[in-house]
Design an enzyme around this catalytic site. Structure first.
Site, short mmCIF file in Angstrom:
data_model
loop_
_atom_site.label_atom_id
_atom_site.label_comp_id
_atom_site.label_asym_id
_atom_site.label_seq_id
_atom_site.Cartn_x
_atom_site.Cartn_y
_atom_site.Cartn_z
N CYS A 1 -23.99 -7.69 13.52
CA CYS A 1 -25.25 -7.56 14.26
C CYS A 1 -25.27 -8.45 15.50
O CYS A 1 -25.80 -8.07 16.55
CB CYS A 1 -26.42 -7.89 13.34
SG CYS A 1 -26.47 -9.62 12.81
N HIS B 1 -30.22 -11.89 10.43
CA HIS B 1 -29.90 -10.67 11.16
C HIS B 1 -30.33 -10.81 12.62
O HIS B 1 -31.45 -11.25 12.90
CB HIS B 1 -30.62 -9.49 10.51
CG HIS B 1 -30.29 -8.15 11.11
ND1 HIS B 1 -29.01 -7.66 11.19
CD2 HIS B 1 -31.10 -7.20 11.65
CE1 HIS B 1 -29.04 -6.46 11.73
NE2 HIS B 1 -30.28 -6.16 12.03
N ASN C 1 -32.82 -2.38 16.94
CA ASN C 1 -31.97 -2.76 15.83
C ASN C 1 -30.61 -2.07 15.96
O ASN C 1 -30.41 -1.22 16.83
CB ASN C 1 -32.65 -2.39 14.50
CG ASN C 1 -32.09 -3.17 13.33
OD1 ASN C 1 -31.21 -4.02 13.48
ND2 ASN C 1 -32.59 -2.89 12.15
#
Length: 459
Positions: free
Chosen positions: A84, A378, A400
């Site tokens: 991520c 994250h 995202n």
């Protein structure tokens, strides 16, 4: 007799704070099932906890209006990987390029940068083992290297160091492979090899081998790691021809030959290190102080993580200033808390676990961090904020990297109260930072250990 024997056994096991028969009887007496408990037990036998804890009063239609919003870009997908940090970092870089050129678009290859990330982290581990080889194997720092020889998590600092050193390439010339999108087996395989190599290097140091011979052996070890990466991720691109396109895929420039370094210069334009600061919100520690995490970096000759600790009000001001200028930001959160993944909505009131279990959950942010109950897990790309008449944030939005079909069209909308509780790190260009905060950032950092609850890699 059997009951007596069991009682004696339990009593024998109850020394120094164990559960005694008397204690167990008291526990059971206080948990006599009510009719409501029986109904809940039946419901939980066939349903997920989150489905029953969902706060229906909070399930109204999403408010998708944002008073300040950067230009939309395509949503990426990290698949079954912990990359991520890389996806968010590269999303910021490609957004900066699109803003600077007004019409050109690019998507950077995560596979390419991940190759160098894994090789550099392997070198960092092996070199760390060499430098701590005279310490006992159970020393905390030695155990750090053997416990965490390699991972796919990281922070924006890794993007900056890796991109400056190895350049960037477009996705089209080095697309994702299965092992890039599914990193677990590759990482575990290389981890095992690195631990084996680490023991060999410790023995060489113990045997008094020359430093030059040890470095030569380390290079041979990295050659084996390189081979493992090549057959799973592909040989890193050295030269390619590319034409920039607009957002609709139409070529707007003539095809041109590039190396990864010249492509980096064309798209990023200059050094990343020195252009940004990383800030965090850690209410356990003093605000307006700088902290640095030793050995927790991507590149041995690169930069440790360095953070300026700020109250959330200051972090919000930095984010708003950047977003108002059309600049997206790398940011990280604890997405395991109060996130309705299906709706793409994060709010502290999404799930009422307290009512479901007839208890309370009363820890504040500092207490949750200290007890490993919460921390940065994250990274996502901060893209929008909705402000009230006084300029205070009502809600935020992030891009995202779980694919366009996840959440709200690939994004997550976060209420201001959730943002304050579960947002941890932000990377902001220095031009949006006041002289005072820049001066605070440049003070001598306090060194902290990578085992600290808040200094874990974003995944």
């Amino acid at each position: 007799m059997a009951a007596l024997a069991m009682a004696l056994t339990m009593a024998a096991q109850s020394k120094n704070g164990g559960i005694t028969p008397q204690m167990l009887a008291q526990i059971q007496q206080q948990n006599a099932p009510s009719a409501a408990d029986k109904a809940l037990r039946n419901a939980l036998a066939a349903n997920a906890i989150d489905n029953l804890a969902k706060n229906q009063a909070n399930a109204k239609a999403l408010d998708t209006y944002f008073s300040v919003e950067t230009k939309k870009q395509s949503i990426t997908n990290q698949k079954s990987s912990g990359r991520c940090w890389m996806f968010s970092g590269l999303n910021v870089l490609r957004a900066n390029f699109a803003k600077r050129t007004d019409s050109l678009s690019v998507t950077f290859s995560q596979d390419y940068l991940f190759f160098w990330d894994q090789l550099e982290k392997s070198n960092l581990m092996l070199q760390g083992v060499i430098e701590t080889a005279k310490k006992p194997i159970d020393d905390q720092r030695v155990q750090f290297f053997f416990h965490h020889p390699l991972g796919d998590g990281g922070t924006f600092c890794g993007v900056a160091d890796l991109a400056e050193k190895y350049g960037l390439v477009p996705t089209e010339v080095q697309p994702e492979t299965y092992s890039a999108e599914n990193t677990s087996r590759l990482s575990k395989t290389i981890q095992s090899k690195l631990r084996e190599f680490g023991l060999q290097l410790r023995r060489m140091v113990a045997d008094g081998k020359k430093a030059a011979d040890i470095q030569k052996r380390k290079t041979e070890m990295l050659s084996e790691v390189y081979h493992m990466l090549v057959i799973t991720l592909g040989e890193p691109v050295k030269e390619f021809t590319y034409a920039f396109k607009n957002k609709n895929g139409k070529a707007l420039t003539a095809a041109k030959k590039y190396t990864p370094k010249t492509f980096y210069q064309e798209t990023v334009g200059g050094p990343l290190n020195g252009s940004f600061i990383m800030v965090m919100n850690d209410p356990r520690r003093e605000y307006y102080k700088t902290f640095e995490v030793e050995y927790d970096r991507h590149v041995y000759d690169g930069h440790n993580w360095k953070y300026l600790n700020l109250p959330m009000e200051e972090i919000e001001k930095l984010a708003i200033a950047s977003l108002k200028d059309g600049r997206k930001l790398y940011s990280s959160y604890d997405v395991g808390k109060q996130l309705d993944r299906k709706r793409g909505y994060a709010d502290t009131e999404n799930f009422d676990y307290a009512s479901l279990f007839n208890t309370t959950f009363g820890m504040n942010k500092a207490e949750r961090i200290s007890t490993f109950d919460s921390g940065s897990t994250h990274a996502m790309t901060l893209t929008a904020v909705d402000l009230d008449a006084q300029g205070q944030p009502l809600k935020w939005k992030v891009e995202n990297s779980w694919g366009s079909d996840s959440g709200h069209n690939g994004c997550i909308i976060m209420t201001a109260r959730w943002f304050r509780e579960y947002m941890f790190r932000l990377v902001v260009d220095k031009k949006y930072v006041s002289d005072k905060l820049l001066k605070d950032y440049e003070q001598k950092p306090l060194m902290v250990m990578p085992e600290d609850p808040l200094f874990q890699m974003d995944e």
